[in-house]
Scaffold this motif. Sequence first.
Motif, mmCIF file in Angstrom:
data_model
loop_
_atom_site.group_PDB
_atom_site.id
_atom_site.type_symbol
_atom_site.label_atom_id
_atom_site.label_comp_id
_atom_site.label_asym_id
_atom_site.label_seq_id
_atom_site.Cartn_x
_atom_site.Cartn_y
_atom_site.Cartn_z
ATOM 1 N N ALA A 71 0.832 -1.208 0.000
ATOM 2 C CA ALA A 71 0.000 0.000 0.000
ATOM 3 C C ALA A 71 0.864 1.253 0.000
ATOM 4 O O ALA A 71 0.608 2.202 -0.744
ATOM 5 C CB ALA A 71 -0.922 -0.015 1.223
ATOM 6 N N ALA B 61 -0.555 4.877 -0.901
ATOM 7 C CA ALA B 61 -1.608 4.961 0.120
ATOM 8 C C ALA B 61 -1.028 5.441 1.448
ATOM 9 O O ALA B 61 0.162 5.292 1.721
ATOM 10 C CB ALA B 61 -2.276 3.603 0.305
ATOM 11 N N VAL C 89 -2.926 0.540 7.276
ATOM 12 C CA VAL C 89 -3.379 1.331 6.131
ATOM 13 C C VAL C 89 -4.531 2.213 6.598
ATOM 14 O O VAL C 89 -5.506 1.716 7.165
ATOM 15 C CB VAL C 89 -3.839 0.414 4.976
ATOM 16 C CG1 VAL C 89 -4.309 1.241 3.794
ATOM 17 C CG2 VAL C 89 -2.718 -0.532 4.559
ATOM 18 N N ASN C 90 -4.420 3.500 6.383
ATOM 19 C CA ASN C 90 -5.456 4.408 6.875
ATOM 20 C C ASN C 90 -6.710 4.285 6.015
ATOM 21 O O ASN C 90 -6.644 4.371 4.780
ATOM 22 C CB ASN C 90 -4.960 5.847 6.850
ATOM 23 C CG ASN C 90 -5.852 6.760 7.666
ATOM 24 O OD1 ASN C 90 -6.060 6.529 8.853
ATOM 25 N ND2 ASN C 90 -6.389 7.799 7.038
ATOM 26 N N VAL C 91 -7.849 4.091 6.664
ATOM 27 C CA VAL C 91 -9.121 3.916 5.958
ATOM 28 C C VAL C 91 -10.206 4.766 6.604
ATOM 29 O O VAL C 91 -10.064 5.231 7.736
ATOM 30 C CB VAL C 91 -9.570 2.426 5.972
ATOM 31 C CG1 VAL C 91 -8.596 1.567 5.186
ATOM 32 C CG2 VAL C 91 -9.716 1.902 7.403
ATOM 33 N N SER D 44 -9.240 3.129 1.403
ATOM 34 C CA SER D 44 -7.956 3.782 1.644
ATOM 35 C C SER D 44 -7.937 5.133 0.932
ATOM 36 O O SER D 44 -8.927 5.553 0.324
ATOM 37 C CB SER D 44 -6.811 2.900 1.141
ATOM 38 O OG SER D 44 -6.722 2.977 -0.278
ATOM 39 N N SER D 45 -6.777 5.785 0.973
ATOM 40 C CA SER D 45 -6.638 7.078 0.292
ATOM 41 C C SER D 45 -6.474 6.932 -1.213
ATOM 42 O O SER D 45 -6.473 7.926 -1.934
ATOM 43 C CB SER D 45 -5.430 7.844 0.867
ATOM 44 O OG SER D 45 -4.251 7.061 0.765
ATOM 45 N N TYR E 7 -9.087 -1.012 -0.745
ATOM 46 C CA TYR E 7 -9.679 -1.131 0.577
ATOM 47 C C TYR E 7 -8.695 -1.875 1.485
ATOM 48 O O TYR E 7 -7.808 -2.581 1.007
ATOM 49 C CB TYR E 7 -10.986 -1.927 0.525
ATOM 50 C CG TYR E 7 -12.078 -1.301 -0.305
ATOM 51 C CD1 TYR E 7 -13.204 -0.736 0.290
ATOM 52 C CD2 TYR E 7 -12.009 -1.289 -1.699
ATOM 53 C CE1 TYR E 7 -14.223 -0.177 -0.471
ATOM 54 C CE2 TYR E 7 -13.021 -0.730 -2.470
ATOM 55 C CZ TYR E 7 -14.125 -0.176 -1.853
ATOM 56 O OH TYR E 7 -15.123 0.376 -2.611
ATOM 57 N N ALA E 8 -8.875 -1.733 2.790
ATOM 58 C CA ALA E 8 -8.072 -2.490 3.757
ATOM 59 C C ALA E 8 -8.960 -2.883 4.927
ATOM 60 O O ALA E 8 -9.747 -2.067 5.423
ATOM 61 C CB ALA E 8 -6.873 -1.687 4.243
ATOM 62 N N SER F 187 -5.601 -2.797 8.601
ATOM 63 C CA SER F 187 -6.129 -1.432 8.558
ATOM 64 C C SER F 187 -6.050 -0.770 9.924
ATOM 65 O O SER F 187 -5.973 -1.438 10.965
ATOM 66 C CB SER F 187 -7.586 -1.440 8.078
ATOM 67 O OG SER F 187 -8.416 -2.113 9.012
ATOM 68 N N ARG G 278 3.291 8.314 3.362
ATOM 69 C CA ARG G 278 2.973 7.780 2.037
ATOM 70 C C ARG G 278 4.146 8.076 1.108
ATOM 71 O O ARG G 278 5.042 8.854 1.433
ATOM 72 C CB ARG G 278 1.690 8.408 1.498
ATOM 73 C CG ARG G 278 1.757 9.906 1.281
ATOM 74 C CD ARG G 278 0.385 10.518 1.045
ATOM 75 N NE ARG G 278 0.457 11.959 0.818
ATOM 76 C CZ ARG G 278 0.606 12.856 1.785
ATOM 77 N NH1 ARG G 278 0.708 12.478 3.053
ATOM 78 N NH2 ARG G 278 0.652 14.150 1.500
#
Length: 563
Positions: A237, A242, A362-364, A370-371, A376-377, A382, A538
């Motif tokens: 990611a 991401a 992973v930021n969600v 995700s960004s 998706y995570a 996540s 990132r």
Amino acid sequence: MALEKIADRVLSTDVMLIGGGIAGCYCAAKAAGHGLNVILVEKSKTDRSGNAAMGIDHYGEVENDGITPLQFVKLDEERSRDLNGDGRFTDPNIIYRYYAYSRWALEESEKMGITMRWDDGEYYFIPQPWHGGPQLNLRVHWQDIKPNLAKAVRNSGVNVLERTMVIDLLTNNGRVVGATVINTRTGEFIVIKAKATVLATAMFARCYEPEEPLFYKYQMKYHWCPASISGDGYAAAYRAGADLANMDITGWGFRIRDDLTISYGNFDHGDGIRGKWYTWDGEEIHYPTAQVYRDIEMKGKDPIYASQSHLPDDYQNRMQVAFVDEKLISFKIAEDRGFNPRTHRYELMENHPLNLIMPTGVNVDEDFRSSLEGLYAIGDCSNGSHGCGRATVGGLLVGDTIHKYVSTAGEPVIDEAQVESQKRTALAPLSVEKGTEPIELELSTRYICKRYVGMFKNEGRLMEGQRRLRSLKREFLHRLKAKNPHYLMRALESRNIMDLGELHIAACRVRKETRGQFIRLDYTEKDPSRDNMITMQRLVNGEPVLDIREVPDLKPEYLKKEK
């Protein structure tokens, strides 16, 4: 050059799941139930892969006991405060949504044939010790959860690629359009084109040594599945662009040194009664945070021991059932070593980090997006969804709704030059004859993180650790050798561990405060400007970017629901 000439095989799908643990299996089966074409990529074998491979006894929180989602958000923040200090480190909307859908996820699990009830046909709830009373934690007989989930995945028509590891994500104009993967038995290089990609590859831990005392001998004896905790999803990611969140935060507590002989979770959860911790001379202490542990060491009162000897007989019997559900082999190993789990005192591991967990990943958002578009995570991969219960809810929610995105996403367009570059980088170790073994590089990274980051940080050590890790990466990463596809997997893991170790040190350097279990010896006070702020990292055009962002507030519509 045609894509088929670059790759050994090219596959196309609506949804690609990377990781076949709890979250990945639930998501794959649910998405396939909506008529989507789904591919699941699993580095091990789905029947016994992931951190729940041997079984699970405590599922996690489910809406119960009159506790509303808003109340649960507050309880969760209190629990986080005990570990990470004041402030929020996770989007409360994710926590709200998880709890609000927890009963739905429980019912969906039962529809899939997963046993969620106890022997008497009822749900078996116990209090979470750190929640102070509400019976929210569901006990389950999940010794065979992975074989059962794997069967549900196969029955739903998902195309499962086992012994297959993700190399990197493929992107096009800011959208994730698939991934390159490799079969770790045959060496087959595969391109998967996907309208939507879901990461479900667990947490990251292998930049630190395991809790076992003979870590130099048992190099992969972690509490968690070692194949799952090399940070494959985090690293893929990040390299795709991401956001990764909270890479400065390590571990949630200290585990015992001899994890083989007992399931440590039962000290922390019990059956509603928590374990107890003692100094070497028998003084009972509060749950040992890093600072408490250090103070005890300075007083000469270590080692610290965990015990369940205070539990009544009926609770001891329940604990035996829990051992069977999560780690049956513990009984045999404890017997061989002469341990009686009812009376034995288990020494805690050293005062050093064990993993990056809880608010990292992973930021969600609350929809687990995700960004990056199309990515998706879920689950431990996540930020904010760690643990079996949250993995289940996240997996089912994404699997139940991802068809909406897929219907409008359009066909993925693959950049052939990107595929060629990823193939060249990934397969390079196979051509190196006199080089570095993957385990050498991984152990060197672990040493740097333990020696120069650890629990008690200062700028000098962090700078030296950063210098050493960058030097190690520059001098030896391109020298990694792999004599076969299995060793190539290990080489790819080493690359991921080094990338994430570097991010970990950078995040620790920029955070100049002491809060919770993040301790800077040169910045001993809390920095008020960091209240409700998290570190984001990132990669942009090949360059690392780090910024500090405020955690969102709970959405007004959620607040209105409970007024």
